[in-house]
Design an enzyme around this catalytic site. Sequence first.
Site, mmCIF file in Angstrom:
data_model
loop_
_atom_site.group_PDB
_atom_site.id
_atom_site.type_symbol
_atom_site.label_atom_id
_atom_site.label_comp_id
_atom_site.label_asym_id
_atom_site.label_seq_id
_atom_site.Cartn_x
_atom_site.Cartn_y
_atom_site.Cartn_z
ATOM 1 N N GLY A 11 -16.426 22.402 44.514
ATOM 2 C CA GLY A 11 -17.262 22.327 45.926
ATOM 3 C C GLY A 11 -16.551 21.345 46.713
ATOM 4 O O GLY A 11 -16.125 20.273 46.357
ATOM 5 N N ARG A 72 -11.733 28.049 43.636
ATOM 6 C CA ARG A 72 -12.592 28.180 42.176
ATOM 7 C C ARG A 72 -11.180 29.289 41.707
ATOM 8 O O ARG A 72 -11.068 30.019 42.129
ATOM 9 C CB ARG A 72 -13.717 28.731 42.329
ATOM 10 N N THR A 126 -18.243 15.065 45.038
ATOM 11 C CA THR A 126 -19.313 15.950 45.302
ATOM 12 C C THR A 126 -20.493 15.386 45.730
ATOM 13 O O THR A 126 -20.770 14.265 45.729
ATOM 14 C CB THR A 126 -19.836 16.473 44.036
ATOM 15 N N ASP A 130 -23.770 13.564 40.936
ATOM 16 C CA ASP A 130 -24.018 14.060 39.248
ATOM 17 C C ASP A 130 -23.132 13.521 38.411
ATOM 18 O O ASP A 130 -23.056 14.369 37.338
ATOM 19 C CB ASP A 130 -24.779 15.414 39.352
ATOM 20 N N ARG A 172 -27.675 20.757 43.003
ATOM 21 C CA ARG A 172 -27.400 21.320 41.696
ATOM 22 C C ARG A 172 -28.290 21.143 40.773
ATOM 23 O O ARG A 172 -29.688 21.017 40.945
ATOM 24 C CB ARG A 172 -25.964 21.401 40.919
HETATM 25 P P1 ADP Z 1 -16.764 21.368 40.342
HETATM 26 O O1 ADP Z 1 -15.286 20.561 40.132
HETATM 27 O O2 ADP Z 1 -17.217 21.035 41.826
HETATM 28 O O3 ADP Z 1 -17.472 21.227 39.223
HETATM 29 P P2 ADP Z 1 -16.356 24.093 39.522
HETATM 30 O O4 ADP Z 1 -17.159 23.928 38.356
HETATM 31 O O5 ADP Z 1 -16.164 25.412 40.199
HETATM 32 O O6 ADP Z 1 -16.339 23.067 40.525
HETATM 33 O O7 ADP Z 1 -14.693 23.974 38.944
HETATM 34 C C1 ADP Z 1 -13.828 24.111 39.790
HETATM 35 C C2 ADP Z 1 -12.450 24.702 38.920
HETATM 36 O O8 ADP Z 1 -12.057 23.940 37.797
HETATM 37 C C3 ADP Z 1 -12.880 26.098 38.316
HETATM 38 O O9 ADP Z 1 -12.755 27.160 39.454
HETATM 39 C C4 ADP Z 1 -11.796 26.123 37.332
HETATM 40 O O10 ADP Z 1 -10.469 26.421 37.820
HETATM 41 C C5 ADP Z 1 -11.697 24.746 36.622
HETATM 42 N N1 ADP Z 1 -12.714 24.603 35.703
HETATM 43 C C6 ADP Z 1 -13.892 24.385 35.474
HETATM 44 N N2 ADP Z 1 -14.506 24.388 34.483
HETATM 45 C C7 ADP Z 1 -13.605 24.618 33.700
HETATM 46 C C8 ADP Z 1 -13.566 24.573 32.113
HETATM 47 N N3 ADP Z 1 -14.304 24.870 31.436
HETATM 48 N N4 ADP Z 1 -12.188 25.064 31.388
HETATM 49 C C9 ADP Z 1 -10.995 25.077 32.579
HETATM 50 N N5 ADP Z 1 -11.149 24.978 33.784
HETATM 51 C C10 ADP Z 1 -12.333 24.659 34.556
#
Ligand code: ADP
Length: 323
Positions: A11, A72, A126, A130, A172
């Site tokens: 995000g 993502r 973010t 959090d 969230r």
């Molecule tokens: P944020 O970083 O804001 O928490 P996301 O959870 O959407 O956002 O994560 C961003 C990107 O990081 C995902 O689209 C993916 O490419 C990578 N990512 C997230 N979780 C994992 C995971 N468990 N294993 C590998 N890559 C991950």
Amino acid sequence: LKHIGVLTSGGDAPGMNAAVRAVVRCAIYHGMEVTGIHEGYTGLLEGKLESLNSRSVANIINQGGTFLKSARCREFYEPEGRARAAAQLEESGIQALVVIGGDGSFTGAVLLAREHRVSVVGIPGTIDNDIYGTDFTIGFDTAINTVQDAVDKIRDTATSHNRLFFIEVMGRDAGYIALYTGIGAGSEEILIPEQSRGMDYLLQSLERSGRKGKTSSIVIVAEGDKSGGVYELAKTVEAKMDGYQSRVTVLGHIQRGGRPTCADRVLASRLGVAAVDALRDGSSGVMVGVRNNLISLTGLEKACKERTEINAELIRVADIVSI
Ligand code: ADP
């Protein structure tokens, strides 16, 4: 260390641009080459790379969002995707990576580091605040100021019409945006996921406010609150309380945008410099944060896994100042 890469992922948050700018300028200050990776891990896999200089990051400190764009990336959840990413980094001569994002982005970075011995440092970006290991994340201050501004405006209508407003804010699973803006905008109650007090508590509190002469009320509801959703909440309260008409406002994505506040720009600049410093010191697999106004390093894995504790003192203050 001669060549680093930087990307924004997950995000977007106001201040990410200021963080990229600081990373780029600190690397150049130390005579390093910097590559900007567009669209997060997706762009890394697709080779959307751009060599950045000090002027490439001119005139972005005041802009929300991220000029590198964010994405993502599904492939990154698979080992094959991460292997391709590591190969891309090696091919491009990028020796270390700065990842600006939330805990999802950090989880991906941890795996990339572990599986392919890539040096990574995370910067918490973010609006939700959090992330364990930092008192504040980049974007949080801007978001709470945006929310506070909106609630101030809603208050005009609430007081003019004796209405009860339920305002849903982002965050969230965390209640930080709600807690800060509830205090800052002077709401009567704040509903956060970290502390569910139940419907009876809310009704008693609103009734008490009514008895004390309050003719309108504002309740800030965190999106992660477990009372069944803001619309349901408003309906239930209206049915059980006489005299109040309730209204619901879901603030939505306005909270993610806008010009970053000075606090966010300063935080982003400090963390950008700290990230490059950490890489130059040979650190990897760490997140840079600020604790008690000092730069602090936390293991990236710990930053992802540990939960931040909501500040009990803030809850007490909110309770006291809303009587
Ligand atoms: P944020 O970083 O804001 O928490 P996301 O959870 O959407 O956002 O994560 C961003 C990107 O990081 C995902 O689209 C993916 O490419 C990578 N990512 C997230 N979780 C994992 C995971 N468990 N294993 C590998 N890559 C991950």
